[in-house]
Design a protein around this motif. Structure first.
Motif, PDB file in Angstrom:
ATOM      1  N   UNK A  61      -4.601  -8.960 -13.426  1.00  7.66           N
ATOM      2  CA  UNK A  61      -4.919  -7.552 -13.171  1.00  7.66           C
ATOM      3  C   UNK A  61      -5.765  -7.410 -11.908  1.00  7.66           C
ATOM      4  N   UNK A  62      -6.607  -8.389 -11.626  1.00  5.28           N
ATOM      5  CA  UNK A  62      -7.397  -8.334 -10.392  1.00  5.28           C
ATOM      6  C   UNK A  62      -6.489  -8.408  -9.162  1.00  5.28           C
ATOM      7  N   UNK A  63      -5.482  -9.272  -9.227  1.00  4.98           N
ATOM      8  CA  UNK A  63      -4.518  -9.362  -8.119  1.00  4.98           C
ATOM      9  C   UNK A  63      -3.719  -8.066  -8.012  1.00  4.98           C
ATOM     10  N   UNK A  64      -3.364  -7.478  -9.165  1.00  8.98           N
ATOM     11  CA  UNK A  64      -2.642  -6.210  -9.133  1.00  8.98           C
ATOM     12  C   UNK A  64      -3.448  -5.114  -8.469  1.00  8.98           C
ATOM     13  N   UNK A  65      -4.741  -5.108  -8.691  1.00 10.45           N
ATOM     14  CA  UNK A  65      -5.593  -4.105  -8.037  1.00 10.45           C
ATOM     15  C   UNK A  65      -5.604  -4.310  -6.524  1.00 10.45           C
ATOM     16  N   UNK A  66      -5.664  -5.570  -6.079  1.00  8.80           N
ATOM     17  CA  UNK A  66      -5.611  -5.835  -4.643  1.00  8.80           C
ATOM     18  C   UNK A  66      -4.272  -5.410  -4.044  1.00  8.80           C
ATOM     19  N   UNK A  67      -3.191  -5.603  -4.793  1.00  9.28           N
ATOM     20  CA  UNK A  67      -1.872  -5.219  -4.291  1.00  9.28           C
ATOM     21  C   UNK A  67      -1.763  -3.706  -4.138  1.00  9.28           C
ATOM     22  N   UNK A  68      -2.354  -2.982  -5.064  1.00 12.35           N
ATOM     23  CA  UNK A  68      -2.329  -1.518  -4.963  1.00 12.35           C
ATOM     24  C   UNK A  68      -3.159  -1.048  -3.772  1.00 12.35           C
ATOM     25  N   UNK A  69      -4.299  -1.694  -3.547  1.00 12.72           N
ATOM     26  CA  UNK A  69      -5.146  -1.307  -2.425  1.00 12.72           C
ATOM     27  C   UNK A  69      -4.491  -1.598  -1.084  1.00 12.72           C
ATOM     28  N   UNK A  70      -3.663  -2.634  -1.004  1.00 17.06           N
ATOM     29  CA  UNK A  70      -3.033  -2.987   0.272  1.00 17.06           C
ATOM     30  C   UNK A  70      -1.982  -1.986   0.699  1.00 17.06           C
ATOM     31  N   UNK A  71      -1.445  -1.201  -0.224  1.00 17.23           N
ATOM     32  CA  UNK A  71      -0.496  -0.165   0.140  1.00 17.23           C
ATOM     33  C   UNK A  71       0.883  -0.406  -0.438  1.00 17.23           C
ATOM     34  N   UNK A  72       1.822   0.376   0.025  1.00 17.67           N
ATOM     35  CA  UNK A  72       3.193   0.287  -0.471  1.00 17.67           C
ATOM     36  C   UNK A  72       3.831  -1.033  -0.033  1.00 17.67           C
ATOM     37  N   UNK A  73       4.639  -1.608  -0.945  1.00 21.49           N
ATOM     38  CA  UNK A  73       5.300  -2.896  -0.698  1.00 21.49           C
ATOM     39  C   UNK A  73       4.275  -3.979  -0.345  1.00 21.49           C
ATOM     40  N   UNK A  74       3.123  -3.945  -1.024  1.00 16.45           N
ATOM     41  CA  UNK A  74       2.050  -4.934  -0.832  1.00 16.45           C
ATOM     42  C   UNK A  74       1.541  -4.964   0.598  1.00 16.45           C
ATOM     43  N   UNK A  75       1.609  -3.824   1.287  1.00 19.77           N
ATOM     44  CA  UNK A  75       1.100  -3.753   2.649  1.00 19.77           C
ATOM     45  C   UNK A  75       2.031  -4.345   3.682  1.00 19.77           C
ATOM     46  N   UNK A  76       3.323  -4.541   3.338  1.00 15.37           N
ATOM     47  CA  UNK A  76       4.268  -5.124   4.297  1.00 15.37           C
ATOM     48  C   UNK A  76       4.538  -4.185   5.463  1.00 15.37           C
ATOM     49  N   UNK A  77       4.487  -2.892   5.219  1.00 16.78           N
ATOM     50  CA  UNK A  77       4.716  -1.925   6.286  1.00 16.78           C
ATOM     51  C   UNK A  77       3.427  -1.692   7.066  1.00 16.78           C
ATOM     52  N   UNK A  78       3.578  -1.441   8.360  1.00 12.45           N
ATOM     53  CA  UNK A  78       2.394  -1.284   9.221  1.00 12.45           C
ATOM     54  C   UNK A  78       1.590  -0.058   8.830  1.00 12.45           C
ATOM     55  N   UNK A  79       2.243   1.036   8.538  1.00 11.89           N
ATOM     56  CA  UNK A  79       1.574   2.290   8.174  1.00 11.89           C
ATOM     57  C   UNK A  79       1.749   2.585   6.697  1.00 11.89           C
ATOM     58  N   UNK A  80       1.658   1.536   5.859  1.00 11.11           N
ATOM     59  CA  UNK A  80       1.904   1.722   4.429  1.00 11.11           C
ATOM     60  C   UNK A  80       0.723   2.311   3.706  1.00 11.11           C
ATOM     61  N   UNK A  81      -0.492   2.109   4.222  1.00  9.75           N
ATOM     62  CA  UNK A  81      -1.687   2.611   3.542  1.00  9.75           C
ATOM     63  C   UNK A  81      -1.950   4.031   3.977  1.00  9.75           C
ATOM     64  N   UNK A  82      -1.870   5.032   3.073  1.00 14.21           N
ATOM     65  CA  UNK A  82      -2.137   6.405   3.465  1.00 14.21           C
ATOM     66  C   UNK A  82      -3.597   6.637   3.777  1.00 14.21           C
ATOM     67  N   UNK A  83      -3.884   7.801   4.284  1.00 15.10           N
ATOM     68  CA  UNK A  83      -5.268   8.145   4.579  1.00 15.10           C
ATOM     69  C   UNK A  83      -6.056   8.320   3.297  1.00 15.10           C
ATOM     70  N   UNK A  84      -7.373   8.308   3.436  1.00 15.04           N
ATOM     71  CA  UNK A  84      -8.247   8.376   2.272  1.00 15.04           C
ATOM     72  C   UNK A  84      -8.599   9.788   1.876  1.00 15.04           C
ATOM     73  N   UNK A  85      -8.066  10.766   2.566  1.00 16.59           N
ATOM     74  CA  UNK A  85      -8.355  12.159   2.226  1.00 16.59           C
ATOM     75  C   UNK A  85      -7.059  12.891   1.961  1.00 16.59           C
ATOM     76  N   UNK A  86      -7.154  13.854   1.059  1.00 14.28           N
ATOM     77  CA  UNK A  86      -5.985  14.662   0.739  1.00 14.28           C
ATOM     78  C   UNK A  86      -5.852  15.798   1.754  1.00 14.28           C
ATOM     79  N   UNK A  87      -4.620  16.147   2.062  1.00 19.97           N
ATOM     80  CA  UNK A  87      -4.358  17.261   2.974  1.00 19.97           C
ATOM     81  C   UNK A  87      -3.434  18.247   2.285  1.00 19.97           C
ATOM     82  N   UNK A  88      -3.727  19.491   2.433  1.00 16.33           N
ATOM     83  CA  UNK A  88      -2.883  20.518   1.838  1.00 16.33           C
ATOM     84  C   UNK A  88      -1.593  20.660   2.631  1.00 16.33           C
ATOM     85  N   UNK A  89      -0.631  21.347   2.020  1.00 16.72           N
ATOM     86  CA  UNK A  89       0.651  21.543   2.687  1.00 16.72           C
ATOM     87  C   UNK A  89       0.491  22.402   3.941  1.00 16.72           C
TER      88      UNK A  89
END
Length: 614
Positions: A352-380
């Motif tokens: 589960x600790x590794x799973x948490x790190x995988x989620x933090x790294x972003x989509x596809x385990x951070x394989x994509x350069x811009x996979x990690x979204x910003x830390x703030x929400x933006x309205x439409x």
């Protein structure tokens, strides 16, 4: 009246900066000041007279009489604890007069607390509420349990501590539960477990079940007060009675690890595993909802599962340590079962600790350069009105560094799995772990390669990408032989799915071709930059001493038409030629007279090769 708060805060404050001796001195000073305020202090050289416990009316009029009893009981307890701490290092243990003195001090504190509880029980006269009466009763039972523990009277000790646990559990429903948490976990629960062991109660029973069975149900007034606060606390359902576990009817009885199934004999481990299963189901529901978008929010959802898994690991280690202290050998079946359970729960916690790190790294385990979204929400509205800003390379490199840190943490966690008991002998599991290491190592190399690419170091990026591709291909060969057991929608853990490894393989193959193309383009650009124009090139006839690595330039053998160029000539030849060549502007030398030609030469004429006559 806040009896428990008064006692716990005084103990914590004193023991934070000192020991039981310091606490005893502070209590003596506080007790003397309290007697001064009540004007019952013994005068200097005066005769001591024993005073009766305060009455309910006195406590109602002035709460200083309540603090007087609490300070007296606490001072006796601190005195006993001071002696116990001093003699804790004795090789033969605490025996003889020291043990009798400790028991005497504890008994005095228990009697003082019991007198206070008796006074407060008269609520019309004392003005005490039901909560005050229960707190006083719990405090008196706490000191009485400590006295019986030192006397080794296990059944009365178990009964006293069971009363304490039930009362504090009931009070936690209406008061701040953190006030009783440390008191229960550090003092009450270990004492109940040890007293239950001494009275031959099975270890499979949970502490809450033991406390409920040992609770004095014959005390109708106490039972009535407990039922007012927590009506279901003293009741036991059929499933709980059958399993012997309270509060967890779905607690597992067995645990499976690598096709080996062992029985869970310790109730604390079963309760912790039940909490882990409950937290896992909550995690799956939360991640499946559309509210969780940001990686930090998804990672925060793992905290409850990690805490429950850590509790299961601690409970397993505690059970093993208890059996070792009892002298049970390593070959005992109980130890062997607990070792398997320990490996299983620790593997689950690290997963589960590794799973948490995988989620933090972003989509596809951070394989994509811009996979990690910003830390703030933006309205439409903001998303449509504002134009996307181009992110500078420095921010991209900083995000890649964060991913590398997560990958390093994951690799260290996988290495810790290899140190668990029984893992080194499991070749199939080791092969799977090595493939997982190669998968995350490929992701790490890919992130570092991208940072080199952003700083225009294309050759380093190509080398790292090629290494990442080779690592990924080795992992693909291993994962292609096995099938994943968890569905794609389940929360991420250490298990690598086929879709994950295939996506990374395809991505690295494309990145490798891209890096090769960039290196080739850079080489061509450097070649063009270093290439000189035809008019500035040196003809081949002047470069015969050089080896033409890129081929001879047959289009430029010599300069035509020839240019007038200076030729290096030795000074000696130049001076000799001066005498024989008629240069423009030079006057011819006069012919010598006939008589002088036959006669002695003139003084101005010089002879020899080095005459340099001019």
């Amino acid at each position: 009246m806040d009896i428990t708060t008064f006692v716990v805060s005084a103990r914590n404050q004193a023991l934070l900066y000192g020991d039981y001796s310091t606490y005893h001195k502070q209590l003596s000073k506080k007790l003397h000041n309290c007697r001064k305020r009540l004007d019952i202090v013994t005068k200097n050289r005066g005769k001591f007279t024993k005073r009766e416990p305060p009455t309910a009316e006195q406590v109602s009029e002035n709460h200083e009489f309540l603090r007087l009893q609490l300070l007296t009981a606490e001072r006796a307890w601190a005195h006993a604890m001071r002696f116990k701490a001093v003699h804790s290092t004795d090789t033969k243990g605490i025996t003889g007069r020291t043990r009798s003195h400790i028991i005497s001090r504890l008994d005095k504190g228990a009697r003082t607390a019991e007198d206070l509880a008796q006074v407060l029980s008269d609520s019309p006269a004392s003005g005490a509420s039901d909560t005050d009466i229960l707190e006083a009763r719990a405090y008196a039972c706490l000191l009485r349990g400590a006295t019986n523990f030192e006397k080794q009277s296990w059944e009365p000790c178990l009964r006293s501590y069971a009363t304490v646990r039930i009362i504090y559990t009931a009070l936690s429903t209406s008061m701040n539960g953190d006030l009783f948490k440390d008191l229960l976990s550090d003092t009450v629960d270990p004492s109940i477990r040890y007293a239950a062991y001494q009275t031959k109660i099975p270890r499979t029973l949970a502490i809450s079940t033991i406390a409920r069975k040992a609770f004095p149900s014959s005390d109708s007034s106490l039972v009535g007060q407990i039922n007012k606060l927590a009506p279901d606390l003293l009741q036991q359902s059929g499933s709980d009675a059958q399993k012997g576990q309270v509060g967890a009817p779905n607690a597992p009885q067995t645990i499976t690890w690598r096709s080996r199934e062992v029985k869970i004999e310790d109730a604390a481990i079963a309760l912790a595993l039940a909490s882990t299963d409950t937290a896992t189901s909550r995690l799956a529901e939360k991640l499946a909802s559309s509210d969780v978008i940001l990686p930090k929010e998804m990672a925060a959802a793992y905290d409850e599962v990690l805490i429950a898994s850590q509790d299961a690991a601690d409970a397993t280690k505690r059970a093993i340590d208890e059996l070792k202290e009892e002298g049970v050998s390593q070959n005992d079946p109980r130890i062997q079962s607990l070792q398997i359970t320990r490996t299983a729960v620790n593997y689950q916690m690290i997963s589960w600790r590794i799973g948490r790190n995988r989620v933090l790294s972003g989509e596809h385990d951070g394989a994509l350069l811009d996979s990690a979204p910003t830390t703030t929400r933006k309205s439409k509205k903001d998303a449509t009105s504002r134009k996307p800003k181009v992110e500078p390379p420095s921010k991209k490199i900083a995000r890649l560094k964060d991913k590398v840190v997560l990958y390093d943490s994951t690799l260290k966690s996988i290495d810790s799995i290899k140190e668990l008991p029984g893992v080194a002998a499991d070749e199939e599991l080791l092969e799977q772990l090595e493939a997982t290491v190669k998968y995350f190592h490929a992701l790490k190399c890919l992130s570092i390669a991208r940072s080199h690419s952003l700083t225009d170091q294309s050759v380093n990026a190509l080398a790292l990408t090629k290494h990442a591709f080779d690592e990924c291909q080795q992992a693909v060969d291993v994962f292609s032989k096995r099938t994943t057991s968890s569905p794609n929608a389940s929360p991420r853990n250490i298990e690598i799915r086929q879709t994950d490894i295939q996506f990374l393989s395809d991505l690295l193959r494309g990145e490798l071709q891209r890096c090769r193309a960039i290196v080739e383009i850079d080489n061509l650009q450097k070649k063009e930059a270093n290439k000189t124009p035809p008019e500035a090139r040196v003809p081949l006839v002047h470069r015969l001493f050089e080896y033409p690595a890129e081929g001879a330039d047959l289009d430029h053998l010599v300069d035509y038409p020839p240019k007038l160029e200076p030729i290096p000539v030795k000074p000696l030849f130049f001076d000799v030629a001066w005498n024989y060549i008629e240069y423009p502007g030079k006057e011819p030398a006069a012919a010598p007279a006939p008589e002088q030609s036959t006669a002695q030469p003139s003084q101005s004429q010089k002879k020899g090769w080095f005459g340099f006559g001019r």
